[in-house]
Motif scaffolding. Structure first.
Motif, mmCIF file in Angstrom:
data_model
loop_
_atom_site.group_PDB
_atom_site.id
_atom_site.type_symbol
_atom_site.label_atom_id
_atom_site.label_comp_id
_atom_site.label_asym_id
_atom_site.label_seq_id
_atom_site.Cartn_x
_atom_site.Cartn_y
_atom_site.Cartn_z
ATOM 1 N N LEU A 43 6.815 -5.661 3.337
ATOM 2 C CA LEU A 43 5.692 -6.507 3.870
ATOM 3 C C LEU A 43 5.151 -7.208 2.852
ATOM 4 O O LEU A 43 4.593 -8.684 2.928
ATOM 5 C CB LEU A 43 4.690 -5.592 4.299
ATOM 6 N N LEU A 44 4.910 -6.605 1.581
ATOM 7 C CA LEU A 44 4.361 -7.517 0.358
ATOM 8 C C LEU A 44 5.314 -8.792 0.313
ATOM 9 O O LEU A 44 4.623 -9.822 -0.094
ATOM 10 C CB LEU A 44 3.849 -6.800 -0.814
ATOM 11 N N THR A 45 6.628 -8.543 0.053
ATOM 12 C CA THR A 45 7.642 -9.390 -0.195
ATOM 13 C C THR A 45 7.462 -10.609 0.875
ATOM 14 O O THR A 45 7.267 -11.992 0.533
ATOM 15 C CB THR A 45 8.708 -8.834 -0.450
ATOM 16 N N ASP A 46 7.184 -10.333 2.202
ATOM 17 C CA ASP A 46 7.276 -11.017 3.162
ATOM 18 C C ASP A 46 5.968 -11.972 3.153
ATOM 19 O O ASP A 46 6.101 -13.188 3.609
ATOM 20 C CB ASP A 46 7.519 -10.597 4.814
ATOM 21 N N LEU A 47 4.960 -11.374 2.948
ATOM 22 C CA LEU A 47 3.623 -12.487 2.813
ATOM 23 C C LEU A 47 3.433 -13.054 1.652
ATOM 24 O O LEU A 47 2.187 -13.625 1.332
ATOM 25 C CB LEU A 47 2.364 -11.151 3.339
ATOM 26 N N ALA A 48 4.061 -12.752 0.695
ATOM 27 C CA ALA A 48 3.611 -13.102 -0.683
ATOM 28 C C ALA A 48 3.714 -14.698 -0.835
ATOM 29 O O ALA A 48 2.579 -15.200 -1.524
ATOM 30 C CB ALA A 48 4.815 -12.883 -1.667
ATOM 31 N N GLU A 49 4.046 -15.352 0.087
ATOM 32 C CA GLU A 49 4.158 -17.087 0.114
ATOM 33 C C GLU A 49 3.146 -17.592 1.116
ATOM 34 O O GLU A 49 3.330 -18.655 1.479
ATOM 35 C CB GLU A 49 5.418 -17.694 -0.079
ATOM 36 N N GLU A 50 2.452 -16.697 2.029
ATOM 37 C CA GLU A 50 2.119 -16.920 3.146
ATOM 38 C C GLU A 50 0.702 -17.333 3.202
ATOM 39 O O GLU A 50 -0.061 -16.374 2.884
ATOM 40 C CB GLU A 50 2.434 -15.833 4.293
ATOM 41 N N PRO A 51 0.339 -18.532 3.247
ATOM 42 C CA PRO A 51 -1.138 -19.009 3.155
ATOM 43 C C PRO A 51 -1.996 -18.438 4.201
ATOM 44 O O PRO A 51 -3.192 -18.563 4.188
ATOM 45 C CB PRO A 51 -0.856 -20.433 3.232
ATOM 46 N N ARG A 52 -1.344 -17.861 5.336
ATOM 47 C CA ARG A 52 -2.273 -17.625 6.440
ATOM 48 C C ARG A 52 -2.515 -16.002 6.486
ATOM 49 O O ARG A 52 -2.731 -15.150 7.693
ATOM 50 C CB ARG A 52 -1.556 -17.856 7.682
ATOM 51 N N ALA A 53 -2.404 -15.455 5.146
ATOM 52 C CA ALA A 53 -2.307 -13.815 5.142
ATOM 53 C C ALA A 53 -3.432 -13.530 4.240
ATOM 54 O O ALA A 53 -3.898 -14.298 3.173
ATOM 55 C CB ALA A 53 -1.121 -13.269 4.743
ATOM 56 N N VAL A 54 -3.863 -12.238 4.411
ATOM 57 C CA VAL A 54 -4.937 -11.667 3.373
ATOM 58 C C VAL A 54 -4.343 -10.365 3.333
ATOM 59 O O VAL A 54 -4.059 -9.585 4.320
ATOM 60 C CB VAL A 54 -6.364 -11.876 3.549
ATOM 61 N N ILE A 55 -4.430 -9.761 1.975
ATOM 62 C CA ILE A 55 -3.975 -8.444 1.695
ATOM 63 C C ILE A 55 -5.016 -7.577 0.662
ATOM 64 O O ILE A 55 -5.408 -8.382 -0.169
ATOM 65 C CB ILE A 55 -2.549 -8.255 1.052
ATOM 66 N N GLY A 56 -5.417 -6.528 1.206
ATOM 67 C CA GLY A 56 -6.618 -5.766 0.239
ATOM 68 C C GLY A 56 -5.541 -4.473 -0.418
ATOM 69 O O GLY A 56 -5.075 -3.811 0.575
ATOM 70 N N ALA A 57 -5.383 -4.474 -1.406
ATOM 71 C CA ALA A 57 -4.734 -3.177 -2.126
ATOM 72 C C ALA A 57 -5.839 -2.355 -2.683
ATOM 73 O O ALA A 57 -6.623 -2.818 -3.439
ATOM 74 C CB ALA A 57 -3.811 -3.608 -3.239
ATOM 75 N N PHE A 58 -6.077 -1.121 -2.124
ATOM 76 C CA PHE A 58 -6.938 -0.183 -2.659
ATOM 77 C C PHE A 58 -6.510 0.650 -3.753
ATOM 78 O O PHE A 58 -5.409 0.906 -4.278
ATOM 79 C CB PHE A 58 -7.291 0.757 -1.512
ATOM 80 N N PRO A 59 -7.362 1.294 -4.605
ATOM 81 C CA PRO A 59 -6.893 1.886 -5.961
ATOM 82 C C PRO A 59 -6.598 3.217 -5.511
ATOM 83 O O PRO A 59 -6.616 3.659 -4.452
ATOM 84 C CB PRO A 59 -8.633 2.181 -6.518
ATOM 85 N N GLY A 60 -5.793 3.723 -6.407
ATOM 86 C CA GLY A 60 -5.240 5.213 -6.250
ATOM 87 C C GLY A 60 -3.763 5.295 -6.001
ATOM 88 O O GLY A 60 -2.823 6.047 -6.355
ATOM 89 N N ASP A 61 -3.342 4.240 -5.281
ATOM 90 C CA ASP A 61 -1.898 4.253 -4.729
ATOM 91 C C ASP A 61 -1.643 2.650 -4.512
ATOM 92 O O ASP A 61 -2.180 2.022 -3.743
ATOM 93 C CB ASP A 61 -1.489 4.876 -3.562
ATOM 94 N N PRO A 62 -0.429 2.069 -5.125
ATOM 95 C CA PRO A 62 -0.210 0.947 -4.894
ATOM 96 C C PRO A 62 0.229 0.439 -3.497
ATOM 97 O O PRO A 62 0.367 -0.886 -3.243
ATOM 98 C CB PRO A 62 0.831 0.515 -5.793
ATOM 99 N N HIS A 63 0.522 1.487 -2.679
ATOM 100 C CA HIS A 63 1.020 1.223 -1.324
ATOM 101 C C HIS A 63 -0.098 1.601 -0.286
ATOM 102 O O HIS A 63 0.021 1.360 0.911
ATOM 103 C CB HIS A 63 2.363 2.155 -0.956
ATOM 104 N N ALA A 64 -1.181 1.657 -0.789
ATOM 105 C CA ALA A 64 -2.579 1.961 0.111
ATOM 106 C C ALA A 64 -2.933 0.418 0.349
ATOM 107 O O ALA A 64 -3.777 -0.083 -0.529
ATOM 108 C CB ALA A 64 -3.648 2.512 -0.606
ATOM 109 N N VAL A 65 -2.598 -0.274 1.345
ATOM 110 C CA VAL A 65 -2.976 -1.688 1.658
ATOM 111 C C VAL A 65 -3.508 -1.842 3.195
ATOM 112 O O VAL A 65 -3.019 -1.035 4.198
ATOM 113 C CB VAL A 65 -1.675 -2.723 1.347
ATOM 114 N N THR A 66 -4.164 -3.033 3.210
ATOM 115 C CA THR A 66 -4.523 -3.376 4.702
ATOM 116 C C THR A 66 -4.072 -4.979 4.482
ATOM 117 O O THR A 66 -4.549 -5.485 3.505
ATOM 118 C CB THR A 66 -5.952 -3.324 4.657
ATOM 119 N N ALA A 67 -3.384 -5.252 5.429
ATOM 120 C CA ALA A 67 -2.805 -6.715 5.491
ATOM 121 C C ALA A 67 -3.077 -7.463 6.802
ATOM 122 O O ALA A 67 -2.758 -6.653 7.839
ATOM 123 C CB ALA A 67 -1.411 -6.800 4.883
#
Length: 171
Positions: A108-132
């Motif tokens: 998911l992070l790779t797919d959205l890496a260059e996407e200007p229409r996306a926002v991702i929040g990465a939470f502390p404690g685990d690099p895979h705790a994300v909301t996108a």
């Protein structure tokens, strides 16, 4: 698109705690992305400490507010499918083992890496705790977006897909 490193604890801890509501007022956001639409409206994708909120705005006026988060007073449980007027939301909860979840979030992070229409929040404690959140390309009369909520502690990946036809005001 950039990943916003969130510096507050992850507030929602499992898919079972997620609620859904239309028409809530703007909630405090930890990250957001505003996408201008051709008709002058704006789609605002917002990462909350407790998941997400999407707003459709016409100037200062909010036409549509979708909130999926834990701890929403009076909210319905996150439905698998709901339709109200021209608004339709579908959701899915996948239960994955640790390696599967890490691969899914990394993809998911790779797919959205260059996407200007996306926002991702990465939470502390685990690099895979994300909301996108990702805004799809609008089509005449329709706007749509997708979201992903990863819960490494429970091995859950929650996805939602929403379509709104001609959002004029909250249904």
């Amino acid at each position: 698109m950039t990943i916003t490193r969130i510096h507050v604890p992850f507030a929602d801890v499992s898919a079972a705690g997620l609620g859904w509501a239309l028409g809530l007022p703007e909630q405090p956001a930890l990250a957001e992305q505003t996408i201008g639409l051709d008709d002058g409206r704006a789609l605002v994708l917002r990462v909350l400490g407790a998941s997400h909120q999407v707003l459709v705005r016409d100037g200062a006026r909010t036409l549509l507010s979708e909130t999926v988060a834990c701890g929403l007073p009076g909210a319905d449980a996150l439905p698998e499918r709901v339709g109200v007027g021209g608004y339709v939301l579908t959701s899915r909860v996948e239960r994955l083992d640790g390696a599967q979840l890490r691969r899914a979030v990394d993809a998911l992070l790779t797919d959205l890496a260059e996407e200007p229409r996306a926002v991702i929040g990465a939470f502390p404690g685990d690099p895979h705790a994300v909301t996108a959140l990702l805004a799809d390309e609008p089509t005449p009369g329709t706007i749509s977006w997708r979201t992903w909520h990863a819960y490494p502690q429970t091995g859950e990946l929650v996805t939602t897909s929403t379509t709104s036809s001609d959002a004029k005001e909250n249904p």
